[in-house]
Design a protein around this motif. Structure first.
Motif, mmCIF file in Angstrom:
data_model
loop_
_atom_site.group_PDB
_atom_site.id
_atom_site.type_symbol
_atom_site.label_atom_id
_atom_site.label_comp_id
_atom_site.label_asym_id
_atom_site.label_seq_id
_atom_site.Cartn_x
_atom_site.Cartn_y
_atom_site.Cartn_z
ATOM 1 N N ASP A 99 27.815 -1.765 -0.415
ATOM 2 C CA ASP A 99 26.848 -0.749 -0.858
ATOM 3 C C ASP A 99 27.143 0.610 -0.219
ATOM 4 N N LEU A 100 27.408 0.607 1.079
ATOM 5 C CA LEU A 100 27.700 1.863 1.786
ATOM 6 C C LEU A 100 28.964 2.513 1.246
ATOM 7 N N THR A 101 29.973 1.690 0.987
ATOM 8 C CA THR A 101 31.249 2.211 0.466
ATOM 9 C C THR A 101 31.016 2.908 -0.876
ATOM 10 N N GLU A 102 30.188 2.309 -1.720
ATOM 11 C CA GLU A 102 29.863 2.918 -3.017
ATOM 12 C C GLU A 102 29.100 4.230 -2.832
ATOM 13 N N LEU A 103 28.165 4.232 -1.882
ATOM 14 C CA LEU A 103 27.302 5.402 -1.687
ATOM 15 C C LEU A 103 28.052 6.609 -1.140
ATOM 16 N N VAL A 104 29.096 6.392 -0.357
ATOM 17 C CA VAL A 104 29.812 7.534 0.233
ATOM 18 C C VAL A 104 31.120 7.843 -0.502
ATOM 19 N N LYS A 105 31.370 7.106 -1.587
ATOM 20 C CA LYS A 105 32.613 7.309 -2.332
ATOM 21 C C LYS A 105 32.723 8.739 -2.849
ATOM 22 N N THR A 116 19.003 6.275 0.213
ATOM 23 C CA THR A 116 19.510 4.943 -0.128
ATOM 24 C C THR A 116 20.453 4.451 0.954
ATOM 25 N N PHE A 117 21.283 5.353 1.474
ATOM 26 C CA PHE A 117 22.208 5.032 2.565
ATOM 27 C C PHE A 117 21.424 4.456 3.751
ATOM 28 N N LEU A 118 20.332 5.131 4.113
ATOM 29 C CA LEU A 118 19.513 4.677 5.238
ATOM 30 C C LEU A 118 18.781 3.372 4.908
ATOM 31 N N ALA A 119 18.336 3.232 3.653
ATOM 32 C CA ALA A 119 17.617 2.020 3.248
ATOM 33 C C ALA A 119 18.514 0.783 3.292
ATOM 34 N N VAL A 120 19.799 0.967 2.995
ATOM 35 C CA VAL A 120 20.753 -0.156 3.045
ATOM 36 C C VAL A 120 20.870 -0.680 4.478
ATOM 37 N N LEU A 121 20.725 0.207 5.449
ATOM 38 C CA LEU A 121 20.936 -0.156 6.852
ATOM 39 C C LEU A 121 19.665 -0.568 7.591
ATOM 40 N N CYS A 122 18.586 -0.762 6.861
ATOM 41 C CA CYS A 122 17.351 -1.144 7.555
ATOM 42 C C CYS A 122 16.603 -2.221 6.795
ATOM 43 N N GLU A 123 15.617 -2.761 7.485
ATOM 44 C CA GLU A 123 14.683 -3.697 6.851
ATOM 45 C C GLU A 123 13.288 -3.304 7.296
ATOM 46 N N GLU A 124 12.334 -3.502 6.399
ATOM 47 C CA GLU A 124 10.948 -3.222 6.785
ATOM 48 C C GLU A 124 10.446 -4.395 7.611
ATOM 49 N N ILE A 125 9.699 -4.088 8.658
ATOM 50 C CA ILE A 125 9.161 -5.139 9.533
ATOM 51 C C ILE A 125 7.661 -4.952 9.704
ATOM 52 N N ASN A 126 6.991 -6.022 10.110
ATOM 53 C CA ASN A 126 5.560 -5.903 10.382
ATOM 54 C C ASN A 126 5.365 -5.504 11.846
ATOM 55 N N TRP A 127 4.111 -5.445 12.274
ATOM 56 C CA TRP A 127 3.774 -5.025 13.634
ATOM 57 C C TRP A 127 4.466 -5.877 14.692
ATOM 58 N N ILE A 135 12.884 -4.779 -1.288
ATOM 59 C CA ILE A 135 14.202 -4.518 -1.860
ATOM 60 C C ILE A 135 14.647 -3.107 -1.471
ATOM 61 N N THR A 136 15.949 -2.897 -1.522
ATOM 62 C CA THR A 136 16.530 -1.627 -1.067
ATOM 63 C C THR A 136 15.919 -0.431 -1.794
ATOM 64 N N SER A 137 15.740 -0.532 -3.096
ATOM 65 C CA SER A 137 15.230 0.616 -3.858
ATOM 66 C C SER A 137 13.807 0.996 -3.429
ATOM 67 N N ALA A 140 14.195 2.702 -0.074
ATOM 68 C CA ALA A 140 14.814 4.022 -0.278
ATOM 69 C C ALA A 140 13.785 5.042 -0.742
ATOM 70 N N LYS A 141 12.959 4.659 -1.701
ATOM 71 C CA LYS A 141 11.939 5.585 -2.230
ATOM 72 C C LYS A 141 10.946 5.975 -1.134
ATOM 73 N N TYR A 142 10.525 4.985 -0.351
ATOM 74 C CA TYR A 142 9.565 5.260 0.721
ATOM 75 C C TYR A 142 10.193 6.178 1.771
ATOM 76 N N ILE A 143 11.428 5.866 2.167
ATOM 77 C CA ILE A 143 12.138 6.678 3.170
ATOM 78 C C ILE A 143 12.338 8.101 2.652
ATOM 79 N N GLN A 144 12.687 8.230 1.376
ATOM 80 C CA GLN A 144 12.916 9.552 0.778
ATOM 81 C C GLN A 144 11.674 10.438 0.892
ATOM 82 N N ASN A 145 10.516 9.859 0.708
ATOM 83 C CA ASN A 145 9.281 10.652 0.715
ATOM 84 C C ASN A 145 8.618 10.786 2.087
#
Length: 202
Positions: A99-105, A116-127, A135-137, A140-145
């Motif tokens: 995924d990262l390779t595609e995103l920075v191509k 999206t780059f940052l979303a690929v490298l993380c997971e949401e966690i609880n307290w 899912i990544t998308s 990504a949307k949450y991180i973007q905003n």
């Protein structure tokens, strides 16, 4: 206004606005201001007095400076959610690497793909640090905003430099293996051809 007030989405819009064709710098500055404040250009040209406009434009001075780097942690709170980032690029999965390779191509689209780059490298966690099923998308949307630019600059700089090192290491290894394989294949082919040649009767 400061970098800490700017989301990835606003930054991406800002980058597009900077590239727009304007008659002069004043128009461009008003376009940038409108983008960052989510107001129309007409609001700034028609609805507020000149002294207020000047005051608002002076508030854009922060753009000339890079955001102050922040310390990077694996667990980060963004808005009202928590995320865990993979800070060791050697532990990412093959899927994440692809995924990262595609995103920075396409270097021209790195800004467009930051979230999206940052979303690929993380997971949401609880307290309690337990992974949530997302899912990544969605991430990504949450991180973007919601992620602010000082953290984005720190994380993306960290990940891109480590990704480039990982890519170079991977490419060097693949090149080494390819040479090794080519040499062995050539030796096997030469050996096969020489044994076939011995049995040929002309």
């Amino acid at each position: 206004m400061e970098w800490k007030d700017i989301s990835i989405k606003q930054y991406q819009d800002l980058c597009k606005e900077v590239d727009e064709d304007y008659a002069d710098d004043l128009e461009r500055s008003i376009g940038i201001l409108a983008t960052l404040t989510d107001k129309s250009i007409a609001y700034y040209t028609d609805e507020i007095p000149l002294n207020k406009l000047k005051e608002k434009l002076m508030g854009l001075a922060f753009i000339k400076e890079r955001p102050t780097p922040q310390k990077i942690y694996s667990k980060i709170r963004i808005g009202n959610k928590r995320f865990r980032f993979s800070l060791n690029m050697r532990t990412i999965s093959a899927g994440q690497y692809i995924d990262l390779t595609e995103l920075v191509k396409d270097k021209e689209k790195i800004n467009d793909n930051l979230h999206t780059f940052l979303a690929v490298l993380c997971e949401e966690i609880n307290w309690y640090g337990k992974k949530k099923d997302t899912i990544t998308s969605e991430r990504a949307k949450y991180i973007q905003n919601n992620m602010r630019m000082p953290m984005v600059f720190s994380l993306s700089g960290f990940f891109l430099s480590n990704y480039q090192r990982l890519t170079k290491g991977t490419n060097d290894y693949l090149e080494f293996m390819m040479k090794k394989m080519t040499k062995k294949a050539q030796e096997a082919t030469d050996l096969a051809l020489s044994s076939i040649g011995d049995g040929i009767i002309l």
